[in-house]
Structures are given as structure tokens and as C-alpha cells.
Design a protein around this motif. Structure first.
Motif, PDB file in Angstrom:
ATOM      1  N   LEU A   7      44.625  -3.427  65.434  1.00 29.85           N
ATOM      2  CA  LEU A   7      43.369  -2.698  65.294  1.00 29.85           C
ATOM      3  C   LEU A   7      43.261  -2.192  63.871  1.00 29.85           C
ATOM      4  CD1 LEU A   7      40.837  -1.118  66.367  1.00 29.85           C
ATOM      5  CD2 LEU A   7      42.447   0.728  66.993  1.00 29.85           C
ATOM      6  N   ALA A   8      42.197  -2.573  63.170  1.00 27.98           N
ATOM      7  CA  ALA A   8      41.962  -2.111  61.798  1.00 27.98           C
ATOM      8  C   ALA A   8      40.829  -1.089  61.803  1.00 27.98           C
ATOM      9  CB  ALA A   8      41.615  -3.280  60.887  1.00 27.98           C
ATOM     10  N   ILE A   9      41.104   0.085  61.232  1.00 24.97           N
ATOM     11  CA  ILE A   9      40.111   1.145  61.088  1.00 24.97           C
ATOM     12  C   ILE A   9      40.006   1.474  59.607  1.00 24.97           C
ATOM     13  CG2 ILE A   9      39.480   3.512  61.679  1.00 24.97           C
ATOM     14  CD1 ILE A   9      41.189   3.241  64.193  1.00 24.97           C
ATOM     15  N   ILE A  10      38.789   1.424  59.068  1.00 25.67           N
ATOM     16  CA  ILE A  10      38.559   1.582  57.632  1.00 25.67           C
ATOM     17  C   ILE A  10      37.542   2.698  57.422  1.00 25.67           C
ATOM     18  CG2 ILE A  10      37.748   0.413  55.534  1.00 25.67           C
ATOM     19  CD1 ILE A  10      38.459  -2.251  57.059  1.00 25.67           C
ATOM     20  N   GLY A  11      37.772   3.545  56.413  1.00 30.10           N
ATOM     21  CA  GLY A  11      36.830   4.626  56.143  1.00 30.10           C
ATOM     22  C   GLY A  11      36.567   4.793  54.662  1.00 30.10           C
ATOM     23  N   LYS A  12      35.316   4.819  54.288  1.00 25.70           N
ATOM     24  CA  LYS A  12      34.920   5.019  52.890  1.00 25.70           C
ATOM     25  C   LYS A  12      35.356   6.400  52.419  1.00 25.70           C
ATOM     26  CE  LYS A  12      30.700   5.839  50.173  1.00 25.70           C
ATOM     27  NZ  LYS A  12      29.229   5.972  50.256  1.00 25.70           N
ATOM     28  N   GLY A  13      36.117   6.447  51.330  1.00 28.39           N
ATOM     29  CA  GLY A  13      36.666   7.701  50.848  1.00 28.39           C
ATOM     30  C   GLY A  13      36.203   8.067  49.452  1.00 28.39           C
ATOM     31  N   ILE A  14      34.907   8.071  49.206  1.00 26.04           N
ATOM     32  CA  ILE A  14      34.389   8.508  47.910  1.00 26.04           C
ATOM     33  C   ILE A  14      34.367  10.041  47.921  1.00 26.04           C
ATOM     34  CG2 ILE A  14      32.438   8.490  46.321  1.00 26.04           C
ATOM     35  CD1 ILE A  14      33.893   5.828  46.495  1.00 26.04           C
ATOM     36  N   THR A  15      35.316  10.652  47.231  1.00 28.60           N
ATOM     37  CA  THR A  15      35.486  12.097  47.341  1.00 28.60           C
ATOM     38  C   THR A  15      34.365  12.877  46.667  1.00 28.60           C
ATOM     39  OG1 THR A  15      36.929  12.088  45.394  1.00 28.60           O
ATOM     40  CG2 THR A  15      37.990  11.913  47.559  1.00 28.60           C
ATOM     41  N   PHE A  16      33.691  12.269  45.709  1.00 33.47           N
ATOM     42  CA  PHE A  16      32.441  12.811  45.183  1.00 33.47           C
ATOM     43  C   PHE A  16      31.676  11.668  44.551  1.00 33.47           C
ATOM     44  CE2 PHE A  16      29.467  14.913  42.338  1.00 33.47           C
ATOM     45  CZ  PHE A  16      28.981  15.908  43.172  1.00 33.47           C
ATOM     46  N   ASP A  17      30.359  11.685  44.776  1.00 31.52           N
ATOM     47  CA  ASP A  17      29.529  10.593  44.265  1.00 31.52           C
ATOM     48  C   ASP A  17      28.451  11.148  43.365  1.00 31.52           C
ATOM     49  OD1 ASP A  17      28.221   8.246  43.787  1.00 31.52           O
ATOM     50  OD2 ASP A  17      27.274   8.124  45.761  1.00 31.52           O
ATOM     51  N   SER A  18      28.660  11.030  42.059  1.00 32.02           N
ATOM     52  CA  SER A  18      27.634  11.425  41.091  1.00 32.02           C
ATOM     53  C   SER A  18      26.519  10.391  41.001  1.00 32.02           C
ATOM     54  CB  SER A  18      28.262  11.601  39.710  1.00 32.02           C
ATOM     55  OG  SER A  18      28.657  10.334  39.200  1.00 32.02           O
ATOM     56  N   GLY A  19      26.792   9.206  41.540  1.00 24.12           N
ATOM     57  CA  GLY A  19      25.906   8.068  41.337  1.00 24.12           C
ATOM     58  C   GLY A  19      26.365   7.185  40.198  1.00 24.12           C
ATOM     59  N   GLY A  20      27.362   7.667  39.435  1.00 27.81           N
ATOM     60  CA  GLY A  20      27.793   6.900  38.275  1.00 27.81           C
ATOM     61  C   GLY A  20      26.706   6.899  37.206  1.00 27.81           C
ATOM     62  N   LEU A  21      26.657   5.859  36.394  1.00 26.26           N
ATOM     63  CA  LEU A  21      25.666   5.806  35.327  1.00 26.26           C
ATOM     64  C   LEU A  21      24.242   5.744  35.858  1.00 26.26           C
ATOM     65  CD1 LEU A  21      27.542   3.490  32.810  1.00 26.26           C
ATOM     66  CD2 LEU A  21      27.164   5.959  32.643  1.00 26.26           C
ATOM     67  N   ASN A  22      24.041   5.261  37.070  1.00 25.50           N
ATOM     68  CA  ASN A  22      22.757   5.423  37.770  1.00 25.50           C
ATOM     69  C   ASN A  22      22.784   6.788  38.459  1.00 25.50           C
ATOM     70  OD1 ASN A  22      23.143   2.055  38.297  1.00 25.50           O
ATOM     71  ND2 ASN A  22      21.232   2.814  37.408  1.00 25.50           N
ATOM     72  N   ILE A  23      22.850   7.835  37.662  1.00 24.34           N
ATOM     73  CA  ILE A  23      23.170   9.166  38.168  1.00 24.34           C
ATOM     74  C   ILE A  23      22.126   9.668  39.164  1.00 24.34           C
ATOM     75  CG2 ILE A  23      22.016  10.371  36.263  1.00 24.34           C
ATOM     76  CD1 ILE A  23      24.396  12.365  36.309  1.00 24.34           C
ATOM     77  N   LYS A  24      22.601  10.354  40.175  1.00 28.67           N
ATOM     78  CA  LYS A  24      21.716  10.923  41.177  1.00 28.67           C
ATOM     79  C   LYS A  24      20.981  12.142  40.602  1.00 28.67           C
ATOM     80  CE  LYS A  24      24.777   9.921  45.146  1.00 28.67           C
ATOM     81  NZ  LYS A  24      23.870   9.157  46.023  1.00 28.67           N
ATOM     82  N   PRO A  25      19.798  12.446  41.127  1.00 30.47           N
ATOM     83  CA  PRO A  25      19.174  13.726  40.783  1.00 30.47           C
ATOM     84  C   PRO A  25      19.918  14.870  41.458  1.00 30.47           C
ATOM     85  CG  PRO A  25      17.894  12.623  42.470  1.00 30.47           C
ATOM     86  CD  PRO A  25      18.974  11.652  42.043  1.00 30.47           C
ATOM     87  N   THR A  26      19.611  16.078  41.074  1.00 33.73           N
ATOM     88  CA  THR A  26      20.296  17.248  41.633  1.00 33.73           C
ATOM     89  C   THR A  26      20.226  17.270  43.149  1.00 33.73           C
ATOM     90  OG1 THR A  26      19.825  18.542  39.651  1.00 33.73           O
ATOM     91  CG2 THR A  26      20.333  19.765  41.657  1.00 33.73           C
ATOM     92  N   SER A  27      19.061  16.998  43.687  1.00 32.49           N
ATOM     93  CA  SER A  27      18.906  17.055  45.146  1.00 32.49           C
ATOM     94  C   SER A  27      19.763  16.005  45.845  1.00 32.49           C
ATOM     95  CB  SER A  27      17.431  16.851  45.527  1.00 32.49           C
ATOM     96  OG  SER A  27      16.959  15.595  45.046  1.00 32.49           O
TER      97      SER A  27
END
Length: 458
Positions: free
Chosen positions: A221-241
């Protein structure tokens, strides 16, 4: 961790205030059999047995008190008694009737995330019941949900990829599970280039976290979980909201770890392989860029059209690794797309599956435990949206159409044909508090997966 086992107890004849669940259509008949004191108390408090309404009826002596809880008609669901657990004074209560699934909400309504604030100690509300099997089911599930909530609610400054790896090690230790962590530049030498590309700009190095447990002779049984501990959006940066709640972008990892804990705790007859790609999507001089072409473990190349579509990149390396071992079933959890929230709102995770019978099994399991899901299609014609002129695919389709579906189709390219696979695009967050469910991190789709696995492998 909250001591949930102390909140549910077998009925033993010790003094306790009777707790009577009543639906609105049952109230009149119940009142007809009560004395004037009870009827007067119910009327004085305006108790109509609406869901989540609670009343305490004083008695002539300590043994004559009653607690009433308004519930929906039918068997008690997971959150039926959550409001009662929040509103009743601390003490011991004896449930009239079957507990059903309501032990979960009774426990979780008393859980608090107190890492960053001093909380006055509060004595528990203890519920006694004759439903022993329901107690045994509720306590580990409450522990699993609380684990998800606490991990998600922890700020990114205190839950880096290294901290997430330590959380896995701490969970694994009591069960004798093996944990392997591949860190930083070693990701390149061990062929996890997509995880490295996403996380290389952060000061905390990215990691692949693997947990192994169980008999190798049992179904894998394989269980996988996305672990992005914080996502700024990178260079396609997210807005504040869009960045405000991005500490929760490791919600998929929290789900995977909690589910793995349930599997190990119950001793399911599986060979468990849990994988978490842990990284922070940050900005610095070496951040991956729009227009870059990155490699993946599966040998497919990806043109980066949006650095904020990073979750699918870290997941694809893990899907490829898990598939190399030919598991009987592969499940991934991810806070993957805003498009899923636009389509289904915050309470319904989007379910994708490459097998109709498997999808039906998961949906039925969710319905049976009050953990709803909604299936969206892996619509093959939309694969055209992922075409690239210079690589095998783009990571994000142009325009705003079918964002959750195209993300799932991207992941499907890393799942070999014939390998049963489930993908859950979950919000992992409660935006407005409800009884037993405070605003903040939340397990959505976890209990459905657990019900399905328990049915299959226990």
C-alpha cells in the motif's frame, strides 16, 4: 496530544448525568412522558431539539439532573454531540442510546491547539456508553484528525521540511517503522529532480521522506502526501490574500501521516510505503523559473509555465518511486488546486480515480462515516491542455478551465496503466468554525480512506 481515551468510557454504573439525544420530531413524545419540572425547564430554555442545541435541566438532587442534546433524525453522526461536548459543564455524562459515530465529535470538540498560547486547564466532559466498539473506533480516529489539525495549524517557521521529517520519525518510532530521508543535493544523485527544483531556493533544504512498515509478504500500500511547508507561489508569487494560509500547503502530508499512523496502530495486513516530498516553495536567486524545463524521476520533462503549480511537481517524483514497487493500491493527498475549491467549496474534497470500482468504494466509505467526497473525471481530451512545444508536458495549462482536472491528469501521467490509484484534492481547512471543528486545519477525506482500508485489510 489531548487524552481522548479519557473522554469516552464504558458504562460502569458510577454517578453520571443522563445525556439524552433528541431530534425535533421526537421532542413532543418525549416531553409527554416527563414531569412538570422537566417540561418547565425545557420551555424556559427554549429547547426545540434543533441540531446542536443543548439544555441542562436541574433536578431536586445531583442524581436528578438531565442534559438534552438536539440532533438530526437517525443514527448519530460524527458531529452530533460535538456541541454538547463544547457547551455542557465538565463532568460525567451517561449517554442514552447508541453512540454511533458521535464519539469522534465528542472528543474533538474538547481538543485545543495550545502550542502558542497559555490555556487554562479544563476538566474533561466524560461520556459513558455501552457502545464499546464505538469507543474503540472513535479514539484513534480523533487522534488522527487532531494530528492533521495540529500539523496544519503550526506556522511554517516552526514546521520546515526538517521538522516535518522529524514528525514522521516521531510517529514511526513506537511502531518500529523504518524512515529514510533524502535531503538537499542528495535528491539529485538519487534521481528526485523535481522535488529538488521546487525546494532548492529555500533556506531549509527539500527532502523526500519515506516510511516503511509491515510484512513484505502482505499487499503493498502506497500513501503519498504533498508536503509543501509554505507556498509563496515562487516567482509567480501569490498575492497577499492567496498566501495568507499557505502554511496549510503541507495538508496532504498531514493526511498521509495520520492515515499511516492509523494503519500501523490497527496492525493492518499491508506492507506500507508512505512518501512525503517536503519542500518550501520560496524565492531567491536560484529559484526555478517560468520557462525552465525540469527533469522528473520518470524521465519525462516538464516545461514550467507557472511556478505556483509546484505541488504536482513534487508529487510526480513520489508517484514514480511508489509505482516502481508495484503497489496493490496507491493513494495521494494534496492541497493541490484552488479550482477544486471553486467547483466544490471547502467541505467537499475532489476525488479522482483511474478505476470506477475503486472510486465507488472510496465514495461509499466516505458516506458510511460522514466524510463526504465528490468525484471529478479524469477527462482524457483535456490532456491536450498539457501539451508543450519544447518538453513532454507543461506543468500548468493556460487559462482558467478545468484546473483541478488538468492537475490530476498531470499526475496520472506518472501512474502506470493498470495500477489502481486514488488522488484526493483536499482543502484541509475549515474557514468558519462549527461544533467540534474550529477554524483552521482539518482532515477532509482522511476518515473515508481509513474506512476503506480498514474494510479491505483488517
Amino acid at each position: 496530544m489531548t487524552d481522548f481515551a479519557a473522554m469516552l468510557a464504558p458504562a460502569d454504573g458510577q454517578p453520571a448525568v443522563p445525556l439524552i439525544p433528541l431530534a425535533a420530531d421526537q421532542l413532543a413524545a418525549w416531553l409527554a412522558g416527563q414531569g412538570e419540572r422537566v417540561r418547565t425547564g425545557v420551555a424556559a430554555q427554549g429547547f426545540k431539539a434543533a441540531a446542536d442545541q443543548v439544555a441542562m435541566i436541574a433536578g431536586d438532587g445531583p442524581s436528578d439532573w438531565l442534559a438534552l442534546a438536539g440532533v438530526a433524525t437517525g443514527a448519530l453522526g460524527p458531529w452530533a454531540l460535538a456541541a454538547a461536548a463544547q457547551k455542557l459543564p465538565p463532568g460525567r455524562y451517561a449517554l442514552a442510546g447508541e453512540l454511533g459515530q458521535a464519539g469522534l465529535g465528542w472528543c474533538l470538540a474538547q481538543h485545543r491547539f495550545t502550542r502558542y498560547r497559555r490555556a487554562e486547564p479544563v476538566a474533561p466532559r466524560v461520556l459513558t456508553t455501552t457502545s464499546l466498539a464505538a469507543i474503540h473506533a472513535a479514539v484513534p480516529e480523533a487522534e488522527a484528525v487532531a494530528l492533521v489539525r495540529d500539523l496544519i495549524d503550526t506556522p511554517a517557521g516552526d514546521l520546515t521540511p526538517a521538522d516535518l521529517a522529524q514528525a514522521v520519525i516521531d510517529i514511526a518510532r513506537p511502531f518500529g517503522a523504518d524512515v529514510r530521508v533524502v535531503t538537499g543535493e542528495a535528491l539529485l544523485s538519487e534521481n528526485f529532480p523535481a522535488i529538488h527544483a521546487v525546494g532548492r531556493a529555500a533556506s531549509a533544504a527539500p527532502r523526500l521522506i519515506e516510511l516503511y512498515w509491515g510484512d513484505a509478504a502482505h499487499p503493498r500500500l502506497a500513501i503519498i502526501g504533498k508536503g509543501i511547508t509554505f507556498d509563496s507561489g515562487g516567482l509567480n508569487i501569490k498575492p497577499t490574500s492567496g498566501m495568507a494560509n499557505m502554511k496549510k500547503d503541507m495538508g496532504g502530508a498531514a493526511h498521509a501521516l495520520a492515515l499511516a499512523r492509523l494503519v500501523m496502530q490497527a496492525g493492518l495486513r499491508v506492507r506500507l510505503h508512505m512518501l512525503i516530498p517536503a519542500a518550501e516553495n520560496a524565492i531567491s536567486g536560484n529559484a526555478f523559473r517560468p520557462g525552465d524545463i525540469i527533469a522528473t524521476r520518470a524521465g519525462k520533462t516538464v516545461e514550467i509555465t507557472n511556478t505556483d503549480a509546484e505541488g504536482r511537481l513534487v508529487l510526480c517524483d513520489c508517484l514514480a518511486l511508489a509505482a516502481e514497487h508495484s503497489p496493490e493500491l496507491m493513494i495521494d493527498f494534496a492541497t493541490l488546486t484552488g479550482a477544486a475549491r471553486v467547483a466544490l467549496g471547502p467541505q467537499l474534497p475532489a476525488l479522482f480515480a483511474n478505476d470506477d470500482a475503486l472510486a465507488s468504494e472510496y465514495l461509499a466509505a466516505g458516506a458510511s462515516v460522514g466524510d463526504p467526497l465528490w468525484r471529478l473525471p479524469l477527462w482524457a481530451p483535456y490532456q491536450d491542455m498539457l501539451k508543450s512545444e519544447v518538453a513532454d508536458m507543461v506543468n500548468s495549462a493556460d487559462g482558467g478551465f478545468a484546473g483541478a482536472i488538468t492537475a490530476a491528469l498531470f499526475l496520472e501521467r506518472f501512474v502506470p496503466a493498470g495500477l489502481p490509484w486514488l488522488h484526493l484534492d483536499t482543502f484541509a481547512w475549515t474557514p468558519a468554525a462549527k461544533p467540534g471543528r474550529p477554524k483552521g486545519g482539518e482532515a477532509l477525506g482522511l476518515r473515508a480512506a481509513w474506512a476503506m482500508l480498514r474494510s479491505r485489510y483488517q
